[in-house]
Design a protein around this motif. Structure first.
Motif, mmCIF file in Angstrom:
data_model
loop_
_atom_site.group_PDB
_atom_site.id
_atom_site.type_symbol
_atom_site.label_atom_id
_atom_site.label_comp_id
_atom_site.label_asym_id
_atom_site.label_seq_id
_atom_site.Cartn_x
_atom_site.Cartn_y
_atom_site.Cartn_z
ATOM 1 N N SER A 81 15.949 35.298 32.201
ATOM 2 C CA SER A 81 16.385 35.977 30.976
ATOM 3 C C SER A 81 15.632 35.404 29.778
ATOM 4 C CB SER A 81 17.892 35.806 30.773
ATOM 5 O OG SER A 81 18.621 36.437 31.800
ATOM 6 N N SER A 108 11.787 32.090 28.473
ATOM 7 C CA SER A 108 12.819 32.273 29.483
ATOM 8 C C SER A 108 13.839 31.144 29.360
ATOM 9 C CB SER A 108 12.211 32.266 30.894
ATOM 10 O OG SER A 108 11.731 30.976 31.212
ATOM 11 N N GLY A 321 11.805 39.769 30.612
ATOM 12 C CA GLY A 321 12.818 39.208 31.494
ATOM 13 C C GLY A 321 13.321 40.178 32.535
#
Length: 399
Positions: A81, A108, A321
């Protein structure tokens, strides 16, 4: 225990204080994450009767950050993510900074944790909720958090390890044991059995493992922490076996933590002065951990961190992501099968060539169940205690 005592050779001795105690002091605990048995404990240099492993409550700095990322893994996030690292004022006058005093744009969660970035960690805590983070830490055995009142830890400074009281090495080791055992908490057990002179058992401890975190979130957090020992704030440790951990120092470098584990054992190490003041060397905790974990694992067969089929790998776009689509810059990430992101559509009409981003890539040594790891370099993290309004005192950490 003997190996733990031998590892103390990495602890520097700078001076003797007025109480004839060599400074800095240290504390160490090693526990088996699968049953809670305390394999080793050192409460200091042996010059007094104060057991710092169980009684010394000190600031953890960035060693507290894994609780934030673990909570995110439970709430729809994955290691891949993306979160933005940029200057941000989280409360009037409080603009935390990264240790390198730089901003890194979109990163990330793996990169943010491995490099111990402060702003993404605070932003993530804000998004998932501080109460959830504190609840997880308490379920994992941390008893020293302040839940309410003027000095409550329910504020964003907590994400950087800025706590009203602090933590002790025994509870930190047991909490990280939850990660190493895929979500199972075992209360630490130091006394196994009491027998009388005739051999009759008067007392015998019985491990009682209890699930407190779902296995998938625990594994994904451990997988990120493995990279800390490969390319992060403890990179180059050189253990040569699967291991994971996190550095932690306070903003004025008066406490140094390293907590980490393997499938066999979890070790928590604290170093600092009896009366808190700036440490000349914040690397001692990592060096003690490296020596003890290396010696212990040399007696064991190679074993990986494992999880079941509910966690899988997939190629993702390092900019969005999401799962990689045509033209995306890519890396391989790990996900819960029930929480797979959608496919990225940002690069379909570009001529971008797919490439593997070293900055965002998952540990290249990870297989379906784990990553090999070795570690350790220094880093610093900072923290400060703050009130529930998010504080009159600022906190910056990075270790």
């Amino acid at each position: 225990q003997k190996a733990a005592e031998n590892a103390m050779k990495h602890l520097p001795g700078y001076y003797t204080d007025g109480k004839k105690l060599t400074q800095p002091q240290m504390a160490l605990v090693a526990v088996d994450p699968h049953n809670g048995y305390v394999k080793a404990m050192i409460g200091g240099r042996g010059q007094d009767k104060f057991n710092r492993a169980t009684l010394a409550v000190r600031q953890p700095g960035s060693a507290f950050k894994p609780f934030v990322y673990l909570t995110a893994m439970q709430n729809g996030y994955s290691p891949a993510s993306v979160i933005e690292d940029k200057e941000e004022e989280f409360s009037p006058g409080w603009k935390p900074q990264n240790s390198d005093r730089a901003w890194h744009g979109k990163v990330s969660l793996r990169t943010a944790l491995v490099r111990s970035m402060n702003v993404p960690t605070v932003k993530l805590a804000q998004e998932v909720g501080v109460s959830k983070i504190i609840n997880n830490a308490e379920k994992m055995g941390i008893t020293t958090l302040v839940d309410s009142g003027a000095y409550s830890d329910a504020n964003l400074a907590m994400a950087l390890g800025g706590l009203s009281k602090g933590v002790n090495p025994l509870e930190m080791a047991a909490a990280y044991g939850v990660l190493a055992s895929n979500g199972m908490y075992c209360k630490p057990i130091a006394l196994l059995k009491i027998v009388d002179r005739e051999g009759k058992v008067l007392y015998e401890a019985k491990p009682e493992p209890k699930r407190v975190i779902d296995a998938e979130a625990a594994y994904l957090t451990t997988n990120m922490l493995q990279d800390v020992l490969i390319s992060g704030t403890a990179g180059g440790m050189g253990i040569g076996r699967p291991a994971a951990g996190k550095t932690g120092t306070t903003d004025i470098d008066d406490n140094s933590y390293f907590v980490g584990g393997s499938p066999y054992a979890v070790i928590g190490v604290w170093t600092g002065y009896q009366n808190p003041s700036r440490l000349r060397n914040t690397n001692a905790s990592k060096s003690v951990f490296q020596s003890l974990m290396g010696a212990y694992l040399n007696t064991k067969q190679l074993k990986q961190f494992t999880t079941d089929s509910s966690v899988t790998s997939a190629v993702y776009c390092t900019q969005s992501g999401n799962l990689a689509g045509p033209g995306c810059p890519t890396a391989t990430g790990w996900y819960e099968r029930s929480n797979m992101p959608s496919e990225c559509t940002q690069h379909q009409n570009t001529n971008t060539t797919s490439s593997r981003s070293e900055e965002e890539e998952e540990s290249s040594s990870s297989n379906t169940s784990s990553s090999e790891s070795s570690s350790s370099s220094s880093s610093s993290s900072s923290s400060s205690s703050s009130s529930s309004s998010a504080s009159s005192s600022s906190s910056s950490s990075a270790a």
